[in-house]
Design an enzyme around this catalytic site. Structure first.
Site, PDB file in Angstrom:
ATOM      1  N   GLU A 103      -7.652 -15.821  -4.766  1.00 52.88           N
ATOM      2  CA  GLU A 103      -6.647 -17.160  -5.116  1.00 52.88           C
ATOM      3  C   GLU A 103      -7.524 -18.143  -4.895  1.00 52.88           C
ATOM      4  O   GLU A 103      -7.349 -19.010  -6.040  1.00 52.88           O
ATOM      5  CB  GLU A 103      -5.589 -17.849  -4.419  1.00 52.88           C
ATOM      6  CG  GLU A 103      -4.346 -15.913  -5.193  1.00 52.88           C
ATOM      7  CD  GLU A 103      -3.353 -16.087  -4.565  1.00 52.88           C
ATOM      8  OE1 GLU A 103      -3.410 -15.497  -2.666  1.00 52.88           O
ATOM      9  OE2 GLU A 103      -2.603 -16.353  -4.040  1.00 52.88           O
ATOM     10  N   GLU A 123      -2.329  -8.165  -2.544  1.00 51.07           N
ATOM     11  CA  GLU A 123      -0.888  -8.502  -1.449  1.00 51.07           C
ATOM     12  C   GLU A 123       0.103  -7.712  -1.337  1.00 51.07           C
ATOM     13  O   GLU A 123       0.782  -7.467  -0.601  1.00 51.07           O
ATOM     14  CB  GLU A 123      -0.010 -10.427  -2.382  1.00 51.07           C
ATOM     15  CG  GLU A 123      -1.578 -11.409  -1.695  1.00 51.07           C
ATOM     16  CD  GLU A 123      -2.113 -11.867  -2.285  1.00 51.07           C
ATOM     17  OE1 GLU A 123      -2.724 -10.465  -3.834  1.00 51.07           O
ATOM     18  OE2 GLU A 123      -2.461 -12.470  -2.644  1.00 51.07           O
TER      19      GLU A 123
HETATM   20  C1  3H9 Z   1      -3.181 -12.277   1.594  1.00 49.07           C
HETATM   21  O1  3H9 Z   1      -3.815 -13.987   0.710  1.00 49.07           O
HETATM   22  C2  3H9 Z   1      -1.898 -13.470   1.282  1.00 49.07           C
HETATM   23  C3  3H9 Z   1      -1.789 -14.996  -0.111  1.00 49.07           C
HETATM   24  O2  3H9 Z   1      -1.500 -14.498  -1.190  1.00 49.07           O
HETATM   25  C4  3H9 Z   1      -1.542 -16.166   0.362  1.00 49.07           C
HETATM   26  C5  3H9 Z   1      -0.648 -16.560   1.099  1.00 49.07           C
HETATM   27  C6  3H9 Z   1      -0.119 -17.290   1.873  1.00 49.07           C
HETATM   28  N1  3H9 Z   1      -7.104 -10.869   7.364  1.00 49.07           N
HETATM   29  O3  3H9 Z   1     -11.497  -3.067   6.048  1.00 49.07           O
HETATM   30  P1  3H9 Z   1     -12.509  -3.397   7.126  1.00 49.07           P
HETATM   31  C7  3H9 Z   1     -10.721  -7.372   9.567  1.00 49.07           C
HETATM   32  S1  3H9 Z   1      -3.184 -11.538   2.054  1.00 49.07           S
HETATM   33  C8  3H9 Z   1      -7.448 -10.943   8.770  1.00 49.07           C
HETATM   34  O4  3H9 Z   1     -12.804  -2.424   8.466  1.00 49.07           O
HETATM   35  P2  3H9 Z   1     -14.254  -3.049   5.082  1.00 49.07           P
HETATM   36  C9  3H9 Z   1      -9.985  -5.903   9.497  1.00 49.07           C
HETATM   37  O5  3H9 Z   1      -8.427  -5.672   9.926  1.00 49.07           O
HETATM   38  C10 3H9 Z   1      -4.473 -10.934   2.586  1.00 49.07           C
HETATM   39  N2  3H9 Z   1      -8.877  -9.482   9.413  1.00 49.07           N
HETATM   40  O6  3H9 Z   1     -14.329  -3.562   5.985  1.00 49.07           O
HETATM   41  C11 3H9 Z   1     -11.208  -5.252  10.488  1.00 49.07           C
HETATM   42  O7  3H9 Z   1     -11.134  -5.337  11.965  1.00 49.07           O
HETATM   43  P3  3H9 Z   1     -11.577  -5.167  12.732  1.00 49.07           P
HETATM   44  C12 3H9 Z   1      -5.448 -10.304   1.149  1.00 49.07           C
HETATM   45  C13 3H9 Z   1      -9.572  -9.205   8.112  1.00 49.07           C
HETATM   46  O8  3H9 Z   1     -15.446  -3.646   4.508  1.00 49.07           O
HETATM   47  C14 3H9 Z   1     -12.431  -6.033   9.567  1.00 49.07           C
HETATM   48  O9  3H9 Z   1     -11.902  -7.298   9.268  1.00 49.07           O
HETATM   49  N3  3H9 Z   1      -6.129  -9.744   1.546  1.00 49.07           N
HETATM   50  C15 3H9 Z   1      -8.846  -8.699   7.350  1.00 49.07           C
HETATM   51  O10 3H9 Z   1     -14.299  -1.426   5.241  1.00 49.07           O
HETATM   52  C16 3H9 Z   1     -13.732  -5.393   8.727  1.00 49.07           C
HETATM   53  O11 3H9 Z   1     -12.437  -4.640   8.033  1.00 49.07           O
HETATM   54  C17 3H9 Z   1      -6.673  -8.285   1.618  1.00 49.07           C
HETATM   55  O12 3H9 Z   1      -5.633  -7.670   1.221  1.00 49.07           O
HETATM   56  C18 3H9 Z   1      -7.759 -10.129   6.225  1.00 49.07           C
HETATM   57  N4  3H9 Z   1      -7.426 -10.693   5.335  1.00 49.07           N
HETATM   58  O13 3H9 Z   1     -13.108  -3.536   3.915  1.00 49.07           O
HETATM   59  C19 3H9 Z   1      -7.773  -7.314   1.805  1.00 49.07           C
HETATM   60  N5  3H9 Z   1      -9.078  -7.906   6.000  1.00 49.07           N
HETATM   61  O14 3H9 Z   1     -13.426  -5.200  12.787  1.00 49.07           O
HETATM   62  C20 3H9 Z   1      -7.749  -6.641   3.730  1.00 49.07           C
HETATM   63  C21 3H9 Z   1     -10.411  -7.789   7.793  1.00 49.07           C
HETATM   64  O15 3H9 Z   1     -11.531  -5.820  14.132  1.00 49.07           O
HETATM   65  N6  3H9 Z   1      -8.760  -6.720   3.673  1.00 49.07           N
HETATM   66  N7  3H9 Z   1     -10.016  -7.883   8.054  1.00 49.07           N
HETATM   67  O16 3H9 Z   1     -10.925  -3.366  12.635  1.00 49.07           O
HETATM   68  C22 3H9 Z   1      -9.650  -5.042   2.999  1.00 49.07           C
HETATM   69  O17 3H9 Z   1      -9.363  -4.776   2.491  1.00 49.07           O
HETATM   70  C23 3H9 Z   1     -11.048  -4.638   4.311  1.00 49.07           C
HETATM   71  O18 3H9 Z   1     -10.759  -5.103   5.085  1.00 49.07           O
HETATM   72  C24 3H9 Z   1     -12.088  -5.528   2.796  1.00 49.07           C
HETATM   73  C25 3H9 Z   1     -13.205  -5.126   3.871  1.00 49.07           C
HETATM   74  C26 3H9 Z   1     -12.648  -4.288   1.610  1.00 49.07           C
HETATM   75  C27 3H9 Z   1     -12.287  -6.807   2.968  1.00 49.07           C
END
Ligand code: 3H9
Length: 714
Positions: A103, A123
């Protein structure tokens, strides 16, 4: 949290810094607001590039902040401010641009990405919608059909697909920041109006595409709110001016944020990650145990499970020796497996499958591999025979794994020369598709063996959960009281449809009876026969081995009704292999006769009671499992149920659900049902549940700590 530098040639570079994924925390948002202001005020700056540190653009809003009060500058005005800048702003996307990250990029005037980057608006998988303008800007950029697909599925797309859809302006194999800098220098001075997505018209929904999508989404989402809200937001984009569309987006987002579903889905996101950080009661854990590299493996037994496991291994690039001693089965498998591999590789976008598979009927051929997965029929004497053979054939140090759904791993380890190198790997059918893998450690399994199996699961793209060695492990152990309650409910007056409908209404893809018909009723029948619970010479009473027992499923099998494969089970089908379940008068007559025989008076049973009896019995067993240290924490149980047993993700998992319902309430209802059914031990509330209630029902995130403390003190 966002650094500012001025590059030669008047380009300002803003770098997001919040490892590991540069999530948009309050500090990052503040950093962006400040640095954009700086770039705006600096007369020497003619254009701006926004990038992320360490090869990742941005993983979206910081999910950890959702639990607390909103601090720092909000995302929506921050993105508007970027869009309004009168100097060209480009997003240089490397790694990921997800959710709020994409976004943010949509608020920039240009988007340049590395060819390996992934983009998406996931999301919906967190129980939300793209709430920083994504639901309004994306359809203006790529049209309603493509935006609908991306927003309602939350799928991640490649840079190539994003370029094709028109999300990106350029894709590069080179340094993306250098490319973006060059790009903005080139376009500096050009009019920006057409690059401000919020000012463009949204294509109208001429073909009622969104109405049709809404019908489908409501059918498929099984009670999940977010997919419906995503379509509503797109409807607003298509029918309202941008500002009003944004108001609708905000309104829908607030409703979702306040729903229990968003909390459940965010918990599910984090539990998936928590289970990767496994620990054993011995103190061994993911950060102090090294996994062995595996490049050559063998699979013994090429039935349905074995074939799926071969494919799953080959897809990781491992060379697989696939062994089957029955010639007919081997011939069939050597035809079927390469085709399965090709199909699955195609589905994953791989031109050629990476692994090499060799087929053999000779167990001797596994002598050179580093790891063996035995996947023969679920029969202890047969598995023991295979393990005895393997330990004499394989070179010392080979890891021996059993794909079993509940047999004793320690018994298998006992017949080998290195019991420390034996673990269970419980796959779920079809093994190359299903996400869950239970890695079962016995009392003698070494940390290295567990680490290697967990790592291998991860390589295969699975959610691997380390579980202790007890009958049924975690998933099937909890399933037993659940199935048992469903049968008791039939005895008391419910029909298979009523039970299934209550569970499906809760969100399961299939109720227990439709599921049993699909998997085959003979599977459980055989296990019960082996356990001496049924079979010739066993009296047909409602008590077996000192506890209440329902002979109903045995009698259905004895009538030759084994489920879909025979065209009849708890339901009737069009024929053997039929898929559409229809109510069967035979079942109703059978149930009436059964009740009459056992002097049972049928009563009307409300869906609430069906849910309580089935789900709370399952949850209660979950507490017993935690108490017995067979799972390290509630997250492990919840991940198992979400990824392997169809537990609706928007309810977080059984243990999370218990917390949502209230532990006091679960305890009280279990006490009530146990009082009514004192001969059903599974309804007797677990000691751990009682203890948690006694200390004030702490939130699910605190249970692990509580359990560990109790263990130290006991
Ligand atoms: C959003 O954006 C809402 C908006 O529309 C606006 C609202 C107003 N936040 O998965 P991994 C942490 S909603 C905080 O093992 P990978 C994860 O917990 C968001 N922490 O790595 C982990 O922590 P830990 C929309 C996050 O390389 C570490 O990072 N976004 C977030 O296999 C490593 O993660 C999503 O849904 C976050 N957003 O995969 C994306 N993302 O080391 C969510 C990750 O302490 N994330 N962490 O266990 C993912 O899909 C995967 O983490 C990603 C990396 C593909 C990015």
């Amino acid at each position: 949290m966002a650094t500012y530098s001025r590059l030669p040639g008047s380009v300002a570079l803003i770098t997001l810094q919040n490892p590991p994924v540069n999530a948009l925390s309050a500090a990052v948002r503040q950093g962006i607001v400040d640095t954009v202001q700086r770039a705006l005020k600096d007369p020497k700056v003619t254009s701006v590039v926004i990038c992320g540190q360490n090869g990742k653009f941005c993983g979206g809003a910081d999910i950890r902040e959702f639990a607390g009060p909103m601090l720092g500058p909000p995302l929506v005005p921050m993105i508007h401010a970027i869009e309004a800048v009168d100097k060209p702003v480009a997003a240089a996307i490397e790694g990921v641009a997800l959710g709020g990250g994409l976004e943010l990029a949509l608020g920039c005037h240009y988007r340049i990405a590395h060819s390996k980057a992934l983009l998406g608006l996931p999301e919906v998988t967190l129980g939300l919608l793209p709430g920083a303008g994504g639901s309004q800007r994306l359809p203006r950029l790529i049209g309603l059909t493509a935006a609908l697909d991306l927003i309602t599925t939350g799928r991640h797309i490649s840079a190539a697909e994003a370029l094709k859809l028109g999300i990106l302006d350029q894709v590069t194999d080179n340094n993306v920041v250098d490319q973006a800098v060059e790009f903005v220098r080139r376009v500096a001075g050009q009019p920006l109006d057409s690059r401000r997505l919020s000012t463009l018209p949204c294509p109208p929904d001429v073909d009622s595409l969104l109405d049709k999508a809404m019908v489908k989404v409501r059918q498929r989402s099984r009670g999940a709110l977010a997919p419906v809200a995503c379509v509503q937001a797109l409807m607003a984009a298509a029918s309202l001016p941008y500002t009003q569309g944004m108001e609708k987006e905000r309104e829908l987002l607030t409703t979702l944020f306040n729903s229990g579903q968003a909390r459940a889905l965010q918990y599910a996101f984090f539990s998936q990650r928590v289970v990767g950080k496994w620990s054993l009661p011995s103190g061994a854990s993911w950060d102090n145990s090294a996994a062995r590299p595996i490049s050559k493996a063998a699979v013994i037994g090429l039935g349905t499970m074995g074939r799926g496991i071969v494919v799953a291994l080959a897809l990781t690039g491992i060379s697989v020796v696939a062994v089957e001693t029955q010639e007919k089965q081997l011939a069939e498998a050597s035809q079927a497996v390469p085709a399965m591999l090709q199909r699955e590789a195609g589905r994953r976008g791989l031109a050629t499958p990476p692994g090499v598979i060799s087929f053999s009927s000779n167990l001797q051929d596994v002598s050179e591999v580093e790891l063996v997965i035995e996947a023969v029929f679920e029969d202890m004497s047969l598995k023991l025979q295979v393990f005895r053979h393997l330990t004499s054939v394989c070179r010392p140090g080979t890891l021996l794994c059993s794909n079993t759904s509940g047999l004793d791993i320690d018994q298998l380890a006992a017949v080998t020369q290195s019991p420390g190198l034996v673990v269970g790997m419980h796959f779920f059918a079809p093994a190359h598709v299903m996400k869950l893998l239970e890695v079962v450690y016995g009392p003698r399994s070494s940390p290295e063996a567990v680490a290697t199996a967990m790592q291998l699961g991860k390589r295969m793209g699975k959610v691997s959960v380390a579980v202790g060695n007890c009958p049924g492990f975690v998933g099937n152990r909890m399933l037993k009281p659940y199935l048992e309650q469903a049968n008791f409910l039939l005895e008391e007056g419910a029909t298979p449809q009523q039970v299934d409908e209550a569970l499906e209404e809760f969100g399961f893809p299939m109720g227990v009876f439709r599921m049993s018909d699909l998997s085959g009723l003979d599977v459980g029948w055989r296990i019960r026969k082996e356990a001496g619970l049924t079979g010739p010479g066993v009296e047909s009473t409602r008590t077996r081995q000192g506890r209440r027992y329902s002979p109903l499923p045995d009698q259905v099998c004895e009538a030759g009704r084994l489920g879909q494969k025979t065209g009849r089970g708890w339901y009737q089908y069009d024929g053997p292999g039929g898929r559409v379940a229809r109510s069967d008068p035979w079942v109703h007559i059978f149930l009436e006769a059964y009740r009459a025989e056992h002097d049972l008076v049928a009563r009307s049973i409300a869906p609430e009671e069906i849910l309580e009896r089935c789900l709370y019995a399952l949850i209660n067993e979950g507490f017993n499992i935690l108490q017995d240290a067979m799972a390290a924490g509630p997250e492990d149980i919840d991940a198992i149920y979400v990824f392997g047993y169809g537990w609706p993700r928007h309810h977080g998992g059984p243990m999370f659900h218990a917390g949502q319902v209230g532990l006091g309430r679960i305890l009280e209802r279990l006490q009530h049902h146990h009082h009514n059914h004192p001969d059903v031990p599974h309804l007797k509330p677990s000691t751990l549940l009682r203890r948690l209630v006694a200390v004030g029902s702490p939130p699910v995130q605190k249970w692990r700590e509580f359990i560990n403390k109790e263990r130290v003190h006991s």
